[in-house]
Scaffold this active site. Structure first.
Site, PDB file in Angstrom:
ATOM      1  CE  LYS A  67     142.998 -36.570 -12.348  1.00 50.93           C
ATOM      2  NZ  LYS A  67     144.257 -36.871 -11.669  1.00 50.93           N
ATOM      3  CG  ASP A 103     148.546 -36.294 -12.157  1.00 47.80           C
ATOM      4  OD1 ASP A 103     148.484 -35.114 -11.753  1.00 47.80           O
ATOM      5  OD2 ASP A 103     147.623 -37.105 -12.034  1.00 47.80           O
TER       6      ASP A 103
HETATM    7  P1  NAP Z   1     143.141 -44.496  -6.196  1.00 50.82           P
HETATM    8  O1  NAP Z   1     143.142 -44.558  -7.684  1.00 50.82           O
HETATM    9  O2  NAP Z   1     141.876 -44.731  -5.475  1.00 50.82           O
HETATM   10  O3  NAP Z   1     144.232 -45.582  -5.674  1.00 50.82           O
HETATM   11  C1  NAP Z   1     144.364 -45.837  -4.310  1.00 50.82           C
HETATM   12  C2  NAP Z   1     145.573 -46.740  -4.055  1.00 50.82           C
HETATM   13  O4  NAP Z   1     145.707 -46.887  -2.635  1.00 50.82           O
HETATM   14  C3  NAP Z   1     145.438 -48.144  -4.647  1.00 50.82           C
HETATM   15  O5  NAP Z   1     146.701 -48.618  -5.028  1.00 50.82           O
HETATM   16  C4  NAP Z   1     144.884 -48.916  -3.438  1.00 50.82           C
HETATM   17  O6  NAP Z   1     145.151 -50.310  -3.498  1.00 50.82           O
HETATM   18  C5  NAP Z   1     145.693 -48.284  -2.318  1.00 50.82           C
HETATM   19  N1  NAP Z   1     145.097 -48.510  -1.018  1.00 50.82           N
HETATM   20  C6  NAP Z   1     143.947 -47.959  -0.524  1.00 50.82           C
HETATM   21  N2  NAP Z   1     143.725 -48.417   0.740  1.00 50.82           N
HETATM   22  C7  NAP Z   1     144.755 -49.268   1.022  1.00 50.82           C
HETATM   23  C8  NAP Z   1     145.090 -50.053   2.166  1.00 50.82           C
HETATM   24  N3  NAP Z   1     144.308 -50.048   3.278  1.00 50.82           N
HETATM   25  N4  NAP Z   1     146.228 -50.801   2.140  1.00 50.82           N
HETATM   26  C9  NAP Z   1     147.019 -50.788   1.034  1.00 50.82           C
HETATM   27  N5  NAP Z   1     146.754 -50.068  -0.082  1.00 50.82           N
HETATM   28  C10 NAP Z   1     145.623 -49.321  -0.085  1.00 50.82           C
HETATM   29  O7  NAP Z   1     143.676 -43.097  -5.671  1.00 50.82           O
HETATM   30  P2  NAP Z   1     144.715 -42.105  -6.402  1.00 50.82           P
HETATM   31  O8  NAP Z   1     143.969 -41.154  -7.261  1.00 50.82           O
HETATM   32  O9  NAP Z   1     145.786 -42.933  -7.025  1.00 50.82           O
HETATM   33  O10 NAP Z   1     145.270 -41.245  -5.163  1.00 50.82           O
HETATM   34  C11 NAP Z   1     146.111 -41.816  -4.181  1.00 50.82           C
HETATM   35  C12 NAP Z   1     146.652 -40.736  -3.252  1.00 50.82           C
HETATM   36  O11 NAP Z   1     147.505 -39.865  -3.980  1.00 50.82           O
HETATM   37  C13 NAP Z   1     145.587 -39.824  -2.621  1.00 50.82           C
HETATM   38  O12 NAP Z   1     145.964 -39.566  -1.279  1.00 50.82           O
HETATM   39  C14 NAP Z   1     145.675 -38.546  -3.416  1.00 50.82           C
HETATM   40  O13 NAP Z   1     145.314 -37.399  -2.676  1.00 50.82           O
HETATM   41  C15 NAP Z   1     147.155 -38.513  -3.733  1.00 50.82           C
HETATM   42  N6  NAP Z   1     147.447 -37.742  -4.965  1.00 50.82           N
HETATM   43  C16 NAP Z   1     148.327 -36.718  -4.858  1.00 50.82           C
HETATM   44  C17 NAP Z   1     148.636 -35.985  -5.994  1.00 50.82           C
HETATM   45  C18 NAP Z   1     149.600 -34.840  -5.879  1.00 50.82           C
HETATM   46  O14 NAP Z   1     149.583 -33.981  -6.765  1.00 50.82           O
HETATM   47  N7  NAP Z   1     150.446 -34.801  -4.870  1.00 50.82           N
HETATM   48  C19 NAP Z   1     148.068 -36.296  -7.240  1.00 50.82           C
HETATM   49  C20 NAP Z   1     147.176 -37.369  -7.297  1.00 50.82           C
HETATM   50  C21 NAP Z   1     146.860 -38.094  -6.155  1.00 50.82           C
HETATM   51  P3  NAP Z   1     144.080 -51.332  -4.183  1.00 50.82           P
HETATM   52  O15 NAP Z   1     144.351 -51.327  -5.645  1.00 50.82           O
HETATM   53  O16 NAP Z   1     144.403 -52.647  -3.545  1.00 50.82           O
HETATM   54  O17 NAP Z   1     142.709 -50.822  -3.835  1.00 50.82           O
END
Ligand code: NAP
Length: 277
Positions: A67, A103
């Site tokens: 992205k 998004d």
């Molecule tokens: P990402 O960039 O990897 O970010 C992950 C986030 O989760 C960060 O804030 C991370 O915190 C936090 N995290 C991970 N493990 C954790 C833990 N054990 N305790 C507390 N916080 C934790 O991922 P992303 O792309 O934002 O995606 C996040 C989720 O959203 C995924 O499940 C994805 O499938 C979903 N999503 C859904 C849509 C939709 O259309 N519905 C669209 C996009 C994403 P740190 O910064 O501390 O690592």
């Protein structure tokens, strides 16, 4: 004219549900066209990007990990993509590659569809990763006055607060329990609660009874967080609608029809999620 063709590019890409969604809309509208998965490794992305028009594509969706690269390589970017410094939708216009990030639209359109008229003075957002950027941008656009932002890693929360420091307050993860009472909207954007990940451990008791809880995780559809909120009688919105709504603008660009997110489409994707659990 050749048959319109679009792609979803990522690495890996085989689990993407985008072909199911776009395939449904193509059939629903009786359109000729196709939508294909393309797996491209990071080191090959620039060459894919420069050559997709010659391969007959009108554009496509971009997912992890491309992205940011898609945003940097595009000739023309929307204001939303510039804010997020990431693009998930590409199309050709006047011979140039345009890039948007849908998004933001997906997150807000899902709340609009599920809640009707809604507003919130204060939202508590958990997480500051890639998806959180779209969520926060959407809430700002929607006029939410204050966003309290909790992230496990403090630095990333503070960085995201730079979007609009006057309206975003970064807090430590440990402060979540004492900030719930002021939240009219609670949004989980972390991975917690997703299949294969630990649940999000937060006791929702302090949330006001009129609060809404939404989770952008959609696998499972009802995360432990949403189950707890429902048990408390709070309004809940799951993450599937965001996935469906973010697909709408791209389809309209490539295939010339603005599709709708209907219960039938939702049921189709829900069944696919169930099947692959
Ligand atoms: P990402 O960039 O990897 O970010 C992950 C986030 O989760 C960060 O804030 C991370 O915190 C936090 N995290 C991970 N493990 C954790 C833990 N054990 N305790 C507390 N916080 C934790 O991922 P992303 O792309 O934002 O995606 C996040 C989720 O959203 C995924 O499940 C994805 O499938 C979903 N999503 C859904 C849509 C939709 O259309 N519905 C669209 C996009 C994403 P740190 O910064 O501390 O690592």
């Amino acid at each position: 004219m050749s048959t319109p063709t679009a792609f979803v590019v990522g690495h890996p890409i085989k689990h993407s549900r985008s072909p199911l969604i776009h395939g449904y809309w193509l059939a629903e509208h009786g359109l000729e066209g196709s939508y294909e998965r393309v797996d491209v490794a990071p080191e090959e992305f620039e060459s894919f990007f420069r050559g997709f028009e010659h391969r007959g594509f009108r554009g496509g969706n971009v997912t992890i990990p491309h992205k940011e690269a898609a945003f940097r390589l595009a000739d023309v970017t929307t204001e939303r993509a510039r804010r997020l410094e990431a693009a998930n939708t590409l199309w050709i216009e006047d011979g140039r590659v345009h890039a948007d990030n849908t998004d933001v639209i997906g997150f807000i359109a899902n709340l609009d569809q599920e809640l009707g008229r809604w507003g919130a003075r204060t939202a508590l957002v958990l997480g500051a990763g890639g998806a959180a950027r779209g969520v926060v941008a959407g809430l700002l656009e929607r006029g939410v006055e204050k966003i309290v932002l909790a992230n496990r890693t403090d630095g990333k929360g503070r960085e995201l607060a730079n979007f609009e420091p006057a309206r975003i307050e970064p807090i430590a993860w440990s402060e979540i329990p004492c900030r719930l009472a002021e939240a009219e909207l609670l949004v989980n954007t972390t991975l917690l609660g997703m299949a294969g990940q630990p649940p999000l451990e937060v006791d929702l008791a302090p949330l006001p009874g009129y609060a809404t809880v939404t989770d952008i995780v959609y696998m499972p559809l009802e995360t432990p967080l949403l189950a707890q909120a429902r048990a408390r009688g709070l309004r809940t919105v799951d993450g599937l609608g965001m996935l469906l709504h973010q697909a709408v603008p791209g389809f309209a660009r490539w295939f010339g029809v603005t599709p709708k997110v209907t219960p039938q489409l939702r049921a189709l994707v829900e069944a696919d999620i169930e099947r692959r659990r």
